[in-house]
Design a protein around this motif. Sequence first.
Motif, PDB file in Angstrom:
ATOM      1  N   GLY A  27      43.888  39.288  59.525  1.00 31.76           N
ATOM      2  CA  GLY A  27      44.789  38.754  58.521  1.00 31.76           C
ATOM      3  C   GLY A  27      44.153  37.810  57.529  1.00 31.76           C
ATOM      4  N   LEU A  28      42.915  37.388  57.790  1.00 30.55           N
ATOM      5  CA  LEU A  28      42.275  36.424  56.893  1.00 30.55           C
ATOM      6  C   LEU A  28      41.928  37.058  55.551  1.00 30.55           C
ATOM      7  CD1 LEU A  28      41.428  33.469  56.888  1.00 30.55           C
ATOM      8  CD2 LEU A  28      39.143  34.189  57.588  1.00 30.55           C
ATOM      9  N   ASN A  29      41.813  38.376  55.524  1.00 31.15           N
ATOM     10  CA  ASN A  29      41.501  39.036  54.265  1.00 31.15           C
ATOM     11  C   ASN A  29      42.577  38.779  53.211  1.00 31.15           C
ATOM     12  OD1 ASN A  29      43.002  40.665  56.133  1.00 31.15           O
ATOM     13  ND2 ASN A  29      42.888  42.357  54.671  1.00 31.15           N
ATOM     14  N   TYR A  30      43.841  38.605  53.644  1.00 31.53           N
ATOM     15  CA  TYR A  30      44.911  38.329  52.684  1.00 31.53           C
ATOM     16  C   TYR A  30      44.704  36.973  52.017  1.00 31.53           C
ATOM     17  CZ  TYR A  30      47.095  42.246  55.073  1.00 31.53           C
ATOM     18  OH  TYR A  30      47.346  43.480  55.623  1.00 31.53           O
ATOM     19  N   PHE A  31      44.204  36.021  52.793  1.00 33.29           N
ATOM     20  CA  PHE A  31      43.871  34.711  52.235  1.00 33.29           C
ATOM     21  C   PHE A  31      42.774  34.845  51.181  1.00 33.29           C
ATOM     22  CE2 PHE A  31      40.228  31.799  52.923  1.00 33.29           C
ATOM     23  CZ  PHE A  31      40.666  30.719  52.178  1.00 33.29           C
ATOM     24  N   VAL A  32      41.771  35.673  51.459  1.00 36.90           N
ATOM     25  CA  VAL A  32      40.677  35.852  50.506  1.00 36.90           C
ATOM     26  C   VAL A  32      41.190  36.538  49.238  1.00 36.90           C
ATOM     27  CG1 VAL A  32      38.360  36.764  50.158  1.00 36.90           C
ATOM     28  CG2 VAL A  32      39.055  35.981  52.419  1.00 36.90           C
ATOM     29  N   PHE A  33      42.104  37.507  49.390  1.00 39.02           N
ATOM     30  CA  PHE A  33      42.691  38.147  48.218  1.00 39.02           C
ATOM     31  C   PHE A  33      43.373  37.107  47.328  1.00 39.02           C
ATOM     32  CE2 PHE A  33      43.401  42.243  50.885  1.00 39.02           C
ATOM     33  CZ  PHE A  33      42.063  42.566  50.749  1.00 39.02           C
ATOM     34  N   ALA A  34      44.057  36.147  47.942  1.00 39.75           N
ATOM     35  CA  ALA A  34      44.739  35.091  47.188  1.00 39.75           C
ATOM     36  C   ALA A  34      43.736  34.234  46.422  1.00 39.75           C
ATOM     37  CB  ALA A  34      45.579  34.223  48.125  1.00 39.75           C
ATOM     38  N   LEU A  35      42.580  33.956  47.045  1.00 38.77           N
ATOM     39  CA  LEU A  35      41.557  33.173  46.345  1.00 38.77           C
ATOM     40  C   LEU A  35      41.034  33.929  45.129  1.00 38.77           C
ATOM     41  CD1 LEU A  35      39.401  31.632  49.238  1.00 38.77           C
ATOM     42  CD2 LEU A  35      41.256  30.572  47.942  1.00 38.77           C
ATOM     43  N   PHE A  36      40.796  35.217  45.278  1.00 39.55           N
ATOM     44  CA  PHE A  36      40.342  36.020  44.151  1.00 39.55           C
ATOM     45  C   PHE A  36      41.367  35.976  43.018  1.00 39.55           C
ATOM     46  CE2 PHE A  36      37.272  37.960  47.051  1.00 39.55           C
ATOM     47  CZ  PHE A  36      36.213  38.235  46.211  1.00 39.55           C
ATOM     48  N   PHE A  37      42.651  36.077  43.359  1.00 37.70           N
ATOM     49  CA  PHE A  37      43.718  36.045  42.361  1.00 37.70           C
ATOM     50  C   PHE A  37      43.707  34.722  41.597  1.00 37.70           C
ATOM     51  CE2 PHE A  37      48.076  34.838  41.234  1.00 37.70           C
ATOM     52  CZ  PHE A  37      48.470  35.919  40.448  1.00 37.70           C
ATOM     53  N   ILE A  38      43.554  33.622  42.330  1.00 34.47           N
ATOM     54  CA  ILE A  38      43.632  32.290  41.717  1.00 34.47           C
ATOM     55  C   ILE A  38      42.468  32.032  40.776  1.00 34.47           C
ATOM     56  CG2 ILE A  38      43.509  29.812  42.198  1.00 34.47           C
ATOM     57  CD1 ILE A  38      45.062  30.422  44.815  1.00 34.47           C
ATOM     58  N   PHE A  39      41.229  32.216  41.267  1.00 37.94           N
ATOM     59  CA  PHE A  39      40.118  31.855  40.383  1.00 37.94           C
ATOM     60  C   PHE A  39      39.941  32.864  39.257  1.00 37.94           C
ATOM     61  CE2 PHE A  39      37.350  33.982  43.718  1.00 37.94           C
ATOM     62  CZ  PHE A  39      36.721  34.924  42.903  1.00 37.94           C
ATOM     63  N   GLY A  40      40.368  34.102  39.460  1.00 36.86           N
ATOM     64  CA  GLY A  40      40.324  35.069  38.365  1.00 36.86           C
ATOM     65  C   GLY A  40      41.289  34.703  37.258  1.00 36.86           C
ATOM     66  N   GLY A  41      42.516  34.351  37.640  1.00 39.07           N
ATOM     67  CA  GLY A  41      43.522  33.987  36.649  1.00 39.07           C
ATOM     68  C   GLY A  41      43.150  32.754  35.863  1.00 39.07           C
ATOM     69  N   ILE A  42      42.656  31.729  36.539  1.00 40.85           N
ATOM     70  CA  ILE A  42      42.285  30.487  35.860  1.00 40.85           C
ATOM     71  C   ILE A  42      41.121  30.722  34.900  1.00 40.85           C
ATOM     72  CG2 ILE A  42      41.207  28.236  36.252  1.00 40.85           C
ATOM     73  CD1 ILE A  42      43.047  27.874  38.635  1.00 40.85           C
ATOM     74  N   THR A  43      40.150  31.534  35.304  1.00 44.75           N
ATOM     75  CA  THR A  43      39.020  31.822  34.422  1.00 44.75           C
ATOM     76  C   THR A  43      39.468  32.539  33.157  1.00 44.75           C
ATOM     77  OG1 THR A  43      37.527  31.948  36.324  1.00 44.75           O
ATOM     78  CG2 THR A  43      36.778  32.955  34.269  1.00 44.75           C
ATOM     79  N   SER A  44      40.382  33.501  33.294  1.00 43.76           N
ATOM     80  CA  SER A  44      40.819  34.283  32.136  1.00 43.76           C
ATOM     81  C   SER A  44      41.662  33.480  31.162  1.00 43.76           C
ATOM     82  CB  SER A  44      41.605  35.519  32.603  1.00 43.76           C
ATOM     83  OG  SER A  44      42.838  35.140  33.190  1.00 43.76           O
ATOM     84  N   LEU A  45      42.232  32.367  31.599  1.00 44.60           N
ATOM     85  CA  LEU A  45      42.995  31.523  30.683  1.00 44.60           C
ATOM     86  C   LEU A  45      42.130  30.975  29.561  1.00 44.60           C
ATOM     87  CD1 LEU A  45      45.526  29.330  32.727  1.00 44.60           C
ATOM     88  CD2 LEU A  45      46.023  31.063  30.989  1.00 44.60           C
ATOM     89  N   ASN A  46      40.819  30.900  29.782  1.00 43.71           N
ATOM     90  CA  ASN A  46      39.927  30.436  28.716  1.00 43.71           C
ATOM     91  C   ASN A  46      40.079  31.284  27.458  1.00 43.71           C
ATOM     92  OD1 ASN A  46      39.030  28.740  30.712  1.00 43.71           O
ATOM     93  ND2 ASN A  46      36.974  29.586  30.835  1.00 43.71           N
ATOM     94  N   ASP A  47      40.312  32.595  27.627  1.00 42.93           N
ATOM     95  CA  ASP A  47      40.426  33.489  26.481  1.00 42.93           C
ATOM     96  C   ASP A  47      41.639  33.146  25.620  1.00 42.93           C
ATOM     97  OD1 ASP A  47      38.274  34.741  27.619  1.00 42.93           O
ATOM     98  OD2 ASP A  47      39.423  36.406  28.458  1.00 42.93           O
ATOM     99  N   VAL A  48      42.656  32.561  26.239  1.00 41.47           N
ATOM    100  CA  VAL A  48      43.849  32.139  25.512  1.00 41.47           C
ATOM    101  C   VAL A  48      43.629  30.773  24.869  1.00 41.47           C
ATOM    102  CG1 VAL A  48      46.287  31.502  25.762  1.00 41.47           C
ATOM    103  CG2 VAL A  48      45.382  33.473  27.006  1.00 41.47           C
ATOM    104  N   ILE A  49      42.936  29.897  25.578  1.00 38.13           N
ATOM    105  CA  ILE A  49      42.741  28.533  25.104  1.00 38.13           C
ATOM    106  C   ILE A  49      41.781  28.486  23.922  1.00 38.13           C
ATOM    107  CG2 ILE A  49      41.971  26.226  25.756  1.00 38.13           C
ATOM    108  CD1 ILE A  49      44.536  27.117  27.115  1.00 38.13           C
ATOM    109  N   ILE A  50      40.770  29.349  23.914  1.00 35.72           N
ATOM    110  CA  ILE A  50      39.744  29.292  22.871  1.00 35.72           C
ATOM    111  C   ILE A  50      40.331  29.400  21.463  1.00 35.72           C
ATOM    112  CG2 ILE A  50      37.816  30.600  21.863  1.00 35.72           C
ATOM    113  CD1 ILE A  50      36.735  30.931  24.697  1.00 35.72           C
ATOM    114  N   PRO A  51      41.160  30.426  21.150  1.00 35.11           N
ATOM    115  CA  PRO A  51      41.713  30.462  19.782  1.00 35.11           C
ATOM    116  C   PRO A  51      42.612  29.267  19.471  1.00 35.11           C
ATOM    117  CG  PRO A  51      42.723  32.151  21.168  1.00 35.11           C
ATOM    118  CD  PRO A  51      41.552  31.604  21.923  1.00 35.11           C
TER     119      PRO A  51
END
Length: 429
Positions: A27-51
């Motif tokens: 079941g720990l893999n679900y926790f890792v999936f959540a981490l991927f979701f979080i840091f991926g989303g936060i990183t992509s927000l840069n594309d919105v903030i830049i303009p």
Amino acid sequence: MALAPGVATSTDPNPIEEVGPPIDAPGLNYFVFALFFIFGGITSLNDVIIPKLKELFTLSFFEASLVQFCFFIAYAVVGIPGARLVKKLGYMRGAVAGLLTMMVGCLLFIPASQTAVFGVFLFAYFILATGVVLVQIVANPLISLLGPAKTTHSRLTFAQAFNSLGTTIFPYVGSVLILGSLATVTAAELSGAELQAYRTAESQAIVNGYLGLAAALAVVAAIVWAFRNRLKGEKHDESSLAEGIALLKRPRFGYGAACIFLYVGAEVAIGSFIVSYLMQAEVLNLGEQDAGKLISLYWGGALVGRFIGSGLLRMVSPGLLLATVATGAITLIAISANSTGVIAGYSLLAVGLMNSIMFPTIFSLACEKLGPRAADGSGIINVAIAGGAVIPTIYGALADQVGLAAALALPAACYAIIAGFGIFARKPA
């Protein structure tokens, strides 16, 4: 970090054998999936903030690229020390440290907005990225260790799909909340106290978004801490900094690390300026918010491609598939740079589909047989992610000189080298 079957790779004269069975943590893999979701989303927000910041502070493309520079340079600064910290704390406690650091970074947007100083925003991004680096050092090797070595390529690609889910959702929501103006004027028309007040008011939307993220990160960190002792069988080899860097002497790992640098740089360069690219009259001639919403198509392509790729990688040579999609990215960039209108806009957005399997495939091909030195390898790879600081900055400088379309030759060159790595590492271990 990826673990390969216990035989030598044909392209690696200095293999490090896989040690021990997979970690038993149902079941720990679900926790890792959540981490991927979080840091991926936060990183992509840069594309919105830049303009948004580009308009608020009347920045050139090069100056706007400093957002990505300060974010991704954290990988170079924190990557190796972060790996050593994770080895000392363990994966679960290391994840908590990363999540809390991300929370602090989000909270720093409050003074950034109140002072309306671009440099304070950049500092907040660096701290936020420091937490992202720690979380990524945990997530990449952990998902590889939570299952049999023979399905590492597929499993890591599937986990990266959750990263892409975050990069698809966050920019769309961020565009709605952050892009668009609270006023009918622009920063270029103001000066003095009026300009300061305008920047503070406009940046409040950024603050509100990151305050919500800070609250969510605090909750996730508390949950992870509650389960901090669940991971059984975790093992890390003690090693010096020199031993970690020595991994680069392995041709497969060294070439792969260079390709991570180039891949992240190319992907981030395109994503950082795709809003400005789509807003051009000769492309789609969109407003800022409408162009921002289309970022989700760029990252959504990676999401779809990773789910498809996780299946294809069970049937097709990972190296050959990597070479194929890198070639596809070059083709789409060439079409976009030499056309106009819908074709120019959507062919560049489609590069996201080609990006889909690149990071996990390069990662796992480069890092076969690291075994208990997984955290060391992950640290080095995270340093290589600093390509996201260097390539977009060069792209921004080129765009100021020759335009956004002509500057696409830079990411195309990056993809060409990645295609070569796919051919180099095409033979199975």
